[in-house]
Design a protein around this motif. Structure first.
Motif, PDB file in Angstrom:
ATOM      1  N   PHE A 148       0.830  -1.200   0.000  1.00  0.00           N
ATOM      2  CA  PHE A 148       0.000   0.000   0.000  1.00  0.00           C
ATOM      3  C   PHE A 148       0.866   1.251   0.000  1.00  0.00           C
ATOM      4  CE2 PHE A 148      -3.416  -2.560   2.423  1.00  0.00           C
ATOM      5  CZ  PHE A 148      -3.846  -3.143   1.247  1.00  0.00           C
ATOM      6  N   LEU A 149       2.000   1.204   0.692  1.00  0.00           N
ATOM      7  CA  LEU A 149       2.873   2.369   0.763  1.00  0.00           C
ATOM      8  C   LEU A 149       4.047   2.263  -0.200  1.00  0.00           C
ATOM      9  CD1 LEU A 149       2.971   2.838   4.638  1.00  0.00           C
ATOM     10  CD2 LEU A 149       1.441   3.902   2.967  1.00  0.00           C
ATOM     11  N   ASP A 150       4.194   1.105  -0.862  1.00  0.00           N
ATOM     12  CA  ASP A 150       5.232   0.883  -1.859  1.00  0.00           C
ATOM     13  C   ASP A 150       6.633   1.087  -1.302  1.00  0.00           C
ATOM     14  OD1 ASP A 150       5.826  -0.019  -4.399  1.00  0.00           O
ATOM     15  OD2 ASP A 150       5.997   2.004  -5.223  1.00  0.00           O
ATOM     16  N   ILE A 151       6.870   0.597  -0.083  1.00  0.00           N
ATOM     17  CA  ILE A 151       8.176   0.673   0.549  1.00  0.00           C
ATOM     18  C   ILE A 151       8.947  -0.591   0.164  1.00  0.00           C
ATOM     19  CG2 ILE A 151       9.413   0.724   2.747  1.00  0.00           C
ATOM     20  CD1 ILE A 151       6.985   2.218   3.887  1.00  0.00           C
ATOM     21  N   SER A 152      10.173  -0.433  -0.261  1.00  0.00           N
ATOM     22  CA  SER A 152      10.953  -1.584  -0.695  1.00  0.00           C
ATOM     23  C   SER A 152      11.239  -2.515   0.480  1.00  0.00           C
ATOM     24  CB  SER A 152      12.276  -1.123  -1.308  1.00  0.00           C
ATOM     25  OG  SER A 152      13.144  -0.648  -0.294  1.00  0.00           O
ATOM     26  N   GLU A 153      11.551  -3.758   0.149  1.00  0.00           N
ATOM     27  CA  GLU A 153      11.899  -4.727   1.196  1.00  0.00           C
ATOM     28  C   GLU A 153      13.136  -4.272   1.943  1.00  0.00           C
ATOM     29  OE1 GLU A 153      11.967  -8.753  -0.260  1.00  0.00           O
ATOM     30  OE2 GLU A 153      10.157  -8.398  -1.432  1.00  0.00           O
ATOM     31  N   ALA A 154      14.087  -3.674   1.244  1.00  0.00           N
ATOM     32  CA  ALA A 154      15.313  -3.198   1.893  1.00  0.00           C
ATOM     33  C   ALA A 154      15.009  -2.104   2.914  1.00  0.00           C
ATOM     34  CB  ALA A 154      16.289  -2.676   0.845  1.00  0.00           C
ATOM     35  N   ASP A 155      14.115  -1.178   2.571  1.00  0.00           N
ATOM     36  CA  ASP A 155      13.769  -0.101   3.503  1.00  0.00           C
ATOM     37  C   ASP A 155      12.937  -0.609   4.672  1.00  0.00           C
ATOM     38  OD1 ASP A 155      15.166   1.789   2.115  1.00  0.00           O
ATOM     39  OD2 ASP A 155      13.412   2.731   1.205  1.00  0.00           O
TER      40      ASP A 155
END
Length: 156
Positions: A148-155
């Protein structure tokens, strides 16, 4: 110091300038990350006004903690940890101080859809949110942050 509004400086440069007392650099960081911070807080609180308050408190805490920020670390994940902790604290407080909530969040970005499209989108959102809300809280947060927030797995 040069004008920062719409700055092409990257986050590490802005953080370093903010650490040296450049308030404008921190203001630019807030501009860049405020929308994400509010959305991330909303995932935990489920209430837009609380999410906005949480984001504001998180930015204040981040500003006050800049001296402890690890040089070379990414600002966004650090900020999101602060947001998440603030949101969890707000949620705990709200659980001890319940109030009736009758509003539903709507994303009104883009052009005006037809009434049929709006109804279909609303039904789709309800169905997806109902499915996500059946998950454990930690799993819900992970899905919301990633998709939903499109945050990468790394972040994350």
């Amino acid at each position: 110091m040069r004008e920062l509004k719409g700055s092409s400086l990257d986050d590490p440069e802005l953080v370093e300038r903010a650490r040296r007392g450049d308030v404008g650099a921190f203001e630019e960081l807030v501009r860049r990350h405020q929308g994400l911070a509010v959305r991330a807080a909303y995932v935990v609180t489920g209430h837009r006004p609380d999410a906005e308050d949480v984001a504001q408190a998180a930015f204040l805490k981040a500003y006050l903690a800049l001296g402890r920020f690890r040089a070379g670390a990414a600002f966004r994940p650090w900020l999101l940890r602060i947001v998440r902790n603030e949101a969890k604290n707000r949620r705990r407080w709200a659980a001890r101080h319940p109030e009736l909530e009758l509003t539903e969040a709507h994303d009104r970005s883009g052009g005006a859809p037809s009434p049929e499209e709006e109804a279909e989108a609303m039904e789709r959102r309800r169905w997806i949110l109902a499915a996500v809300n059946r998950l454990r809280r930690g799993d819900r947060e992970i899905l919301a942050y990633r998709y939903f927030l499109d945050i990468s797995e790394a972040d994350m």
